[in-house]
Design a protein around this motif. Sequence first.
Motif, mmCIF file in Angstrom:
data_model
loop_
_atom_site.group_PDB
_atom_site.id
_atom_site.type_symbol
_atom_site.label_atom_id
_atom_site.label_comp_id
_atom_site.label_asym_id
_atom_site.label_seq_id
_atom_site.Cartn_x
_atom_site.Cartn_y
_atom_site.Cartn_z
ATOM 1 N N GLY A 96 32.705 62.401 31.891
ATOM 2 C CA GLY A 96 32.270 61.519 32.975
ATOM 3 C C GLY A 96 33.052 60.230 33.081
ATOM 4 N N LEU A 97 33.902 59.942 32.116
ATOM 5 C CA LEU A 97 34.664 58.697 32.157
ATOM 6 C C LEU A 97 35.580 58.649 33.373
ATOM 7 N N GLY A 98 36.150 59.786 33.712
ATOM 8 C CA GLY A 98 37.026 59.842 34.878
ATOM 9 C C GLY A 98 36.297 59.461 36.153
ATOM 10 N N GLN A 99 35.084 59.988 36.329
ATOM 11 C CA GLN A 99 34.319 59.674 37.534
ATOM 12 C C GLN A 99 33.939 58.200 37.574
ATOM 13 N N LEU A 100 33.592 57.629 36.424
ATOM 14 C CA LEU A 100 33.259 56.207 36.379
ATOM 15 C C LEU A 100 34.448 55.361 36.826
ATOM 16 N N LEU A 101 35.629 55.642 36.293
ATOM 17 C CA LEU A 101 36.796 54.837 36.643
ATOM 18 C C LEU A 101 37.234 55.071 38.084
ATOM 19 N N ARG A 102 37.013 56.261 38.597
ATOM 20 C CA ARG A 102 37.299 56.489 40.023
ATOM 21 C C ARG A 102 36.349 55.678 40.895
ATOM 22 N N ASN A 103 35.074 55.577 40.474
ATOM 23 C CA ASN A 103 34.117 54.767 41.226
ATOM 24 C C ASN A 103 34.478 53.284 41.153
ATOM 25 N N VAL A 104 34.933 52.844 40.002
ATOM 26 C CA VAL A 104 35.396 51.466 39.881
ATOM 27 C C VAL A 104 36.541 51.224 40.856
ATOM 28 N N ASN A 105 37.448 52.195 40.960
ATOM 29 C CA ASN A 105 38.575 52.075 41.876
ATOM 30 C C ASN A 105 38.110 52.029 43.329
ATOM 31 N N LEU A 106 37.088 52.824 43.667
ATOM 32 C CA LEU A 106 36.558 52.815 45.031
ATOM 33 C C LEU A 106 35.907 51.484 45.364
ATOM 34 N N VAL A 107 35.129 50.943 44.415
ATOM 35 C CA VAL A 107 34.499 49.641 44.634
ATOM 36 C C VAL A 107 35.565 48.563 44.775
ATOM 37 N N GLN A 108 36.602 48.657 43.960
ATOM 38 C CA GLN A 108 37.693 47.694 44.019
ATOM 39 C C GLN A 108 38.381 47.738 45.383
ATOM 40 N N THR A 109 38.567 48.925 45.895
ATOM 41 C CA THR A 109 39.264 49.094 47.168
ATOM 42 C C THR A 109 38.421 48.650 48.359
ATOM 43 N N ASN A 110 37.129 48.944 48.322
ATOM 44 C CA ASN A 110 36.294 48.758 49.508
ATOM 45 C C ASN A 110 35.360 47.547 49.470
ATOM 46 N N LEU A 111 34.996 47.083 48.270
ATOM 47 C CA LEU A 111 33.983 46.033 48.186
ATOM 48 C C LEU A 111 34.394 44.818 47.365
ATOM 49 N N ASN A 112 35.204 45.044 46.341
ATOM 50 C CA ASN A 112 35.424 43.977 45.371
ATOM 51 C C ASN A 112 36.846 44.049 44.802
ATOM 52 N N PRO A 113 37.813 43.476 45.505
ATOM 53 C CA PRO A 113 39.214 43.570 45.054
ATOM 54 C C PRO A 113 39.467 42.941 43.688
ATOM 55 N N LYS A 114 38.603 42.036 43.237
ATOM 56 C CA LYS A 114 38.800 41.352 41.960
ATOM 57 C C LYS A 114 38.357 42.189 40.758
ATOM 58 N N LEU A 115 37.676 43.288 41.008
ATOM 59 C CA LEU A 115 37.097 44.080 39.921
ATOM 60 C C LEU A 115 38.180 44.782 39.104
ATOM 61 N N GLU A 116 38.030 44.750 37.781
ATOM 62 C CA GLU A 116 38.946 45.479 36.906
ATOM 63 C C GLU A 116 38.209 45.893 35.642
ATOM 64 N N VAL A 117 38.638 46.997 35.069
ATOM 65 C CA VAL A 117 38.145 47.393 33.751
ATOM 66 C C VAL A 117 38.925 46.571 32.740
ATOM 67 N N SER A 118 38.272 45.579 32.168
ATOM 68 C CA SER A 118 38.968 44.648 31.283
ATOM 69 C C SER A 118 38.764 44.972 29.813
ATOM 70 N N THR A 119 37.648 45.634 29.485
ATOM 71 C CA THR A 119 37.270 45.784 28.079
ATOM 72 C C THR A 119 36.662 47.151 27.822
ATOM 73 N N ILE A 120 37.139 47.812 26.791
ATOM 74 C CA ILE A 120 36.542 49.066 26.336
ATOM 75 C C ILE A 120 36.062 48.862 24.907
ATOM 76 N N VAL A 121 34.784 49.132 24.689
ATOM 77 C CA VAL A 121 34.166 48.925 23.378
ATOM 78 C C VAL A 121 33.851 50.284 22.757
ATOM 79 N N LEU A 122 34.359 50.510 21.577
ATOM 80 C CA LEU A 122 34.099 51.756 20.858
ATOM 81 C C LEU A 122 32.824 51.592 20.041
ATOM 82 N N THR A 123 31.839 52.438 20.301
ATOM 83 C CA THR A 123 30.522 52.303 19.682
ATOM 84 C C THR A 123 30.175 53.520 18.834
ATOM 85 N N MET A 124 29.136 53.344 18.013
ATOM 86 C CA MET A 124 28.590 54.433 17.191
ATOM 87 C C MET A 124 29.661 55.065 16.315
#
Length: 307
Positions: free
Chosen positions: A206-234
Motif C-alpha cells: 500500500g505504500l505505492g498508493q499512499l505516495l501516489r495520493n500524496v502526489n495527487l494532493v500536491q498537484t491539485n490541492l497543496n503544491p508545498k506538500l512533500e514526503v519529508s520523513t520516513i520513520v522505521l518502526t517496530m
Amino acid sequence: MTVIDPDQLRSRAAAVFDQLRDSAEPPNAPEPPTSTDAPDEDHETRRPSLPRVMAVANQKGGVGKTTTAVNLAAALAELGYRVLVVDLDPQGNATTGLGINSRNLEATIYDVLLHDVPMEDAIEPTSLRNLFVVPATIDLAGAEIELVPVFSRELRLRRAIEQVTDDFDYILIDCPPSLGLLTVNGLAAATEVIVPIQCEYYALEGLGQLLRNVNLVQTNLNPKLEVSTIVLTMFDARTRLAEQVVSEVRKHFGAKVCRHVVPRTVRLSEAPSFGQPIILFDSSSRGATAYRELAKEVSGGATQRVG
C-alpha cells in the motif's frame, strides 16, 4: 518456522519502488545511497523553518502511526517546542493515548470540520507541558459522508489550522488508516508527510498508493506538500527480516529515512492504556530513548518560535 528469502523481499521492494520512482522523485534526482547503513549526510540540515505542519500518514494499519504521532509530539514538547496533535482518526487513539477523556469534551475535531467551530475552542491541554491536542471521538466516523456535499470539503482542516499555526512550533496530524476524505484533509493542511513503515514483510504493501495520493494532493490541492520523513518502526533486532527491510527502505529513500529506528517494545504498547506518552510512562525505556532521539533528528535543533 517460515523463512523469508531475502531475494523475495528485494523483489517485492523493487516492484514497489519501480512504480514510485517516476512520480515520487523529481527529474534528474540524484541516485539514493546504496549502503544498508543510514546515509552519511546530516539529516537535520534539510529541515525547514518553524512552524511546521506535519501529517503522519499510512493507510496500512498497525504500523505505529498513532504511536509515532503521540510520542514524537511528546518528545518535541519535552525539547521545549510548543506542539499540537490533531487527532483526525475516528478511533480517537491519539486522544486517549494523551489521557483525554472523550466523554468530557465540549468540542472536537468533528465540530471544527462540520460545524465551523474555531480550532482554538477545541484544543485541550495534556499532562505534558507544551503539548496540546485537538481530540477526536467516534462522531468523526460519519464525517467522510457528511463532508461530501460541503463546499471546499478537502480544505476544511487547512483553514481551521491556519487560525492557530502561529501559536505552535509543530502541528502533527494523526491521519486515519485509510485514503479517504479525512486523510485528504490532513494532507491538504500539511506541508510535510511523515510515513511510519513497519520493519516487517508486508511493510511496503500500500505504500505505492499512499505516495501516489500524496502526489495527487500536491498537484491539485497543496503544491508545498512533500514526503519529508520516513520513520522505521517496530524494529526487532533479533530478526534478519527487520534488517533486510531497513536496508531496502534506506536504499530506495535515502536521506528521507531517519537514522534512528523505533524498536518493538512491550512498554510502548502498554503506554496508551495508561493515557501517557512513553516518555512519561517509562522515561528510561528503549522506546522513550528512541523517540527522544527521533525528535532531535526531526527538529534539527531549530530555535523555538513560541514562548
